[in-house]
Scaffold this motif. Structure first.
Motif, short mmCIF file in Angstrom:
data_model
loop_
_atom_site.label_atom_id
_atom_site.label_comp_id
_atom_site.label_asym_id
_atom_site.label_seq_id
_atom_site.Cartn_x
_atom_site.Cartn_y
_atom_site.Cartn_z
N ASP A 493 0.85 -1.19 0.00
CA ASP A 493 0.00 0.00 0.00
C ASP A 493 0.89 1.24 0.00
OD1 ASP A 493 -1.54 2.25 0.86
OD2 ASP A 493 -3.05 0.90 1.69
N VAL A 494 0.96 1.94 -1.13
CA VAL A 494 1.89 3.05 -1.29
C VAL A 494 1.62 4.18 -0.31
CG1 VAL A 494 2.68 4.83 -2.89
CG2 VAL A 494 2.35 2.50 -3.69
N ALA A 495 0.36 4.57 -0.14
CA ALA A 495 0.03 5.67 0.76
C ALA A 495 0.41 5.34 2.20
CB ALA A 495 -1.46 5.99 0.67
N ARG A 496 0.07 4.12 2.62
CA ARG A 496 0.43 3.70 3.97
C ARG A 496 1.94 3.64 4.15
NH1 ARG A 496 0.01 -2.41 6.15
NH2 ARG A 496 0.91 -2.08 8.22
N ARG A 497 2.63 3.14 3.13
CA ARG A 497 4.09 3.02 3.19
C ARG A 497 4.75 4.40 3.29
NH1 ARG A 497 8.77 2.54 0.04
NH2 ARG A 497 10.08 0.76 0.62
N ASN A 498 4.32 5.34 2.48
CA ASN A 498 4.90 6.68 2.52
C ASN A 498 4.66 7.35 3.87
OD1 ASN A 498 5.93 6.49 -0.06
ND2 ASN A 498 4.21 7.55 -1.02
N ALA A 499 3.48 7.13 4.45
CA ALA A 499 3.20 7.69 5.77
C ALA A 499 4.10 7.07 6.83
CB ALA A 499 1.72 7.47 6.12
N GLU A 500 4.34 5.77 6.72
CA GLU A 500 5.22 5.08 7.67
C GLU A 500 6.66 5.57 7.53
OE1 GLU A 500 6.05 1.90 10.60
OE2 GLU A 500 4.61 3.48 10.19
N ILE A 501 7.12 5.73 6.29
CA ILE A 501 8.48 6.26 6.07
C ILE A 501 8.61 7.64 6.68
CG2 ILE A 501 10.01 7.20 4.28
CD1 ILE A 501 9.26 4.82 2.52
#
Length: 550
Positions: A493-501
């Protein structure tokens, strides 16, 4: 083919006399003939540490490896993945943890043997072994299996849409050659061991090894059986790498015609070379951050005059240093504009980059002095009014103006009462000491070939293990954050991943385990009409290069 479509939602790039004679004689170049205009003598400040393509994840070493060996994919000058030994790759619809890879047919190793799936399986197994410095790139891989002579399947532990972004420096080797030449396992470079691949090589690349004299010269010749003869210019028929550490000697060799290209032009020579007849200079930003690191984990620092405690274990001390560093002065005065100040270990080339997180801290010497007082490190009249001393370890031949940067830092640290004793060494000494956790305070640079923030996190911040944190010389360890870093490798999940980063980067920036300085620019200089563009990774693929008219 699904080479880039799987990651379409992830942010991509936006894109003197006697001294010289002695150095060239040692390199075997004095009086060299230029009758063969296709021979290129390539000068760099530092040599490859080894020819083993899996033992040292360092730019100058991988730059040489890319001439001789090849990965499944490499990153072109536009920042996009280029099919190399793989021509097609896709996730299986029935199992998104499996990638099926079609290999290029008709590829030969330099000894004439065929490149097959057996070599791919062997190479991935080798790259995942304990002495490989690239294993951190492929920890998500569970297995690599052969389907047929030109097809393999890569199974990951969970779906990993970024897998191929991590494969640009995983080089394919000949299984048969490695087995016959004591090279089944990567060289253990930290322990100064050698194997059959340390000074010898057998790849599928555009250039094959002719001879290797470490720190003197490495000769490579165009491989006439190269699969890409019709796809690349291949105008360079012979390539000679000449390490010349001294800046003045390296530039003098270019101006005299003894070398044809200088990979790393010193900042003080750029303007002069731009005005020199027959010389061309190309400059561009590099996907690399230069920064300081601290030993935050030891009970006390070996190189400090403070006994019984470690100043760098206190975040207030690290934050004080962060606030005392004048990044603008470093890039403007020391680097003469060849860099951009930054406040985090990441560049705008990578996914996960945030201008907010990368914002440069305000220089605050008064605040830094106050923080050090509060941390319990007062100025000591009996020690020259310093708070404590420590050794600052830097390279003197790896990054743009590296030793000069450290000299400027010594003065900035002195303003807040920290006496930094500068020790500048060649990269060949500095990096093994860093990886053996022998340094208390050090300069390092980090390129990001995956163009993704996870690469920085798992190599530089993760707890040091056999597979992760292999360049974390700070002794920093946070198991809770480690688990979150590893989870990024299989988070579709790109959006979730970017938020986690972004959250991880905010936490780690606040921890101040490193003091980021700048994103450096790099300049190449060339003569004889050779055209050498600047790659964001500071790599150079001579198979691409052409000769022009100037």
């Amino acid at each position: 083919m699904s080479s880039l479509s799987r990651t379409s939602g992830i942010r991509r790039p936006r894109l003197h006399s006697l001294w010289l004679a002695a150095a060239l004689a040692a390199a075997g170049l004095a009086g060299a003939s230029h009758a063969d205009a296709r021979t290129v003598r390539w000068a760099r400040s530092v040599d490859a540490q080894t020819l083993d393509p899996m033992s040292a994840n360092i730019g100058p070493t991988t730059a040489v490896a890319h001439q001789i060996y090849e990965p499944l994919v490499h990153r072109g000058y536009d920042g996009k993945l280029v099919p190399t030994l793989a021509v097609e790759w896709r996730n299986l619809a029935e199992d998104p943890t499996v990638w099926e890879v079609k290999l290029r047919q008709g590829v030969k190793f330099h000894d004439g043997s065929a490149f097959t799936a057996d070599d791919v399986v062997f190479s991935f197994d080798r790259a995942r072994s304990p002495t490989s410095d690239f294993r951190g790139l492929i920890t998500s891989i569970e297995s690599v299996t052969k389907v047929d002579a030109h097809t393999v399947r890569i199974k990951t532990k969970a779906p990993n849409p970024l897998l191929f972004e991590n494969l640009t420096n995983i080089f394919m080797m000949s299984k048969a050659w490695a087995e016959a030449n004591n090279a089944v396992q990567p060289q253990n470079i930290r322990e100064r061991q050698e194997n059959g691949a340390t000074r010898n090589a057998m790849g599928t690349g555009a250039y094959q090894l002719v001879s290797r004299e470490p720190d003197v010269r490495t000769v490579m010749r165009r491989f006439e059986g190269y699969w890409g003869r019709s796809q690349f210019p291949l105008e360079v028929s012979e390539l000679i790498l000449v390490p010349i550490q001294q800046d003045a000697t390296r530039i003098a060799a270019l101006l005299s015609g003894e070398v044809d290209a200088v990979h790393d032009v010193p900042v003080q020579d750029i303007a002069r070379l731009q005005q020199s007849p027959g010389v061309k200079v190309n400059t561009g930003p590099e996907n690399r951050v230069i920064f300081l690191g601290f030993n935050v984990g030891s009970a006390e620092l070996k190189s400090s005059d403070i006994r019984g405690r470690n100043p760098f274990a206190d975040r207030r001390v690290r934050a004080a240093i962060n606030g005392a560093v004048n990044r603008d002065a470093i890039t403007r005065v020391v680097m003469r504009g060849q860099g951009v100040p930054i406040g985090y270990v990441g560049t705008n080339f990578i996914s996960g980059y945030s201008p907010e997180i990368a914002a440069v801290p305000r220089v605050d010497v008064a605040g830094a002095n106050k923080a050090l007082d509060e941390a319990g490190y007062p100025r000591r009249p009996d020690a020259g009014n310093t708070r404590f001393s420590v050794t600052l370890q830097c390279t003197n031949n790896r990054y743009v103006a590296d030793e000069n940067i450290c000299q400027a830092l010594v003065g900035m640290l002195g303003q807040i009462g920290i006496k930094a004793n500068l020790v500048a060494k060649p990269a060949a000494q500095h990096f093994p000491e860093l990886q053996r956790e022998e340094l208390d305070f050090f300069l390092v640079g980090w390129g990001i070939p995956t163009y993704d923030a996870e690469y920085v996190l798992t190599f530089m911040f993760h707890t040091r293990t056999a597979s992760n944190g292999t360049w974390n010389g700070t002794r920093y360890s946070n198991p809770a954050l480690d688990a979150r870093m590893i989870a990024l490798q299989t988070m579709p999940d790109v959006a979730r991943r970017n938020a986690e980063i972004a959250d991880l980067q905010r936490i780690l920036k606040d921890e101040t385990i490193y003091v980021p300085l700048h994103v450096q620019s790099i300049s190449h200089a060339m003569r004889g009409g050779l055209q050498v563009p600047v790659h964001p990774d500071a790599q150079a693929w001579f198979k691409y290069f052409r000769f022009g008219t100037s």
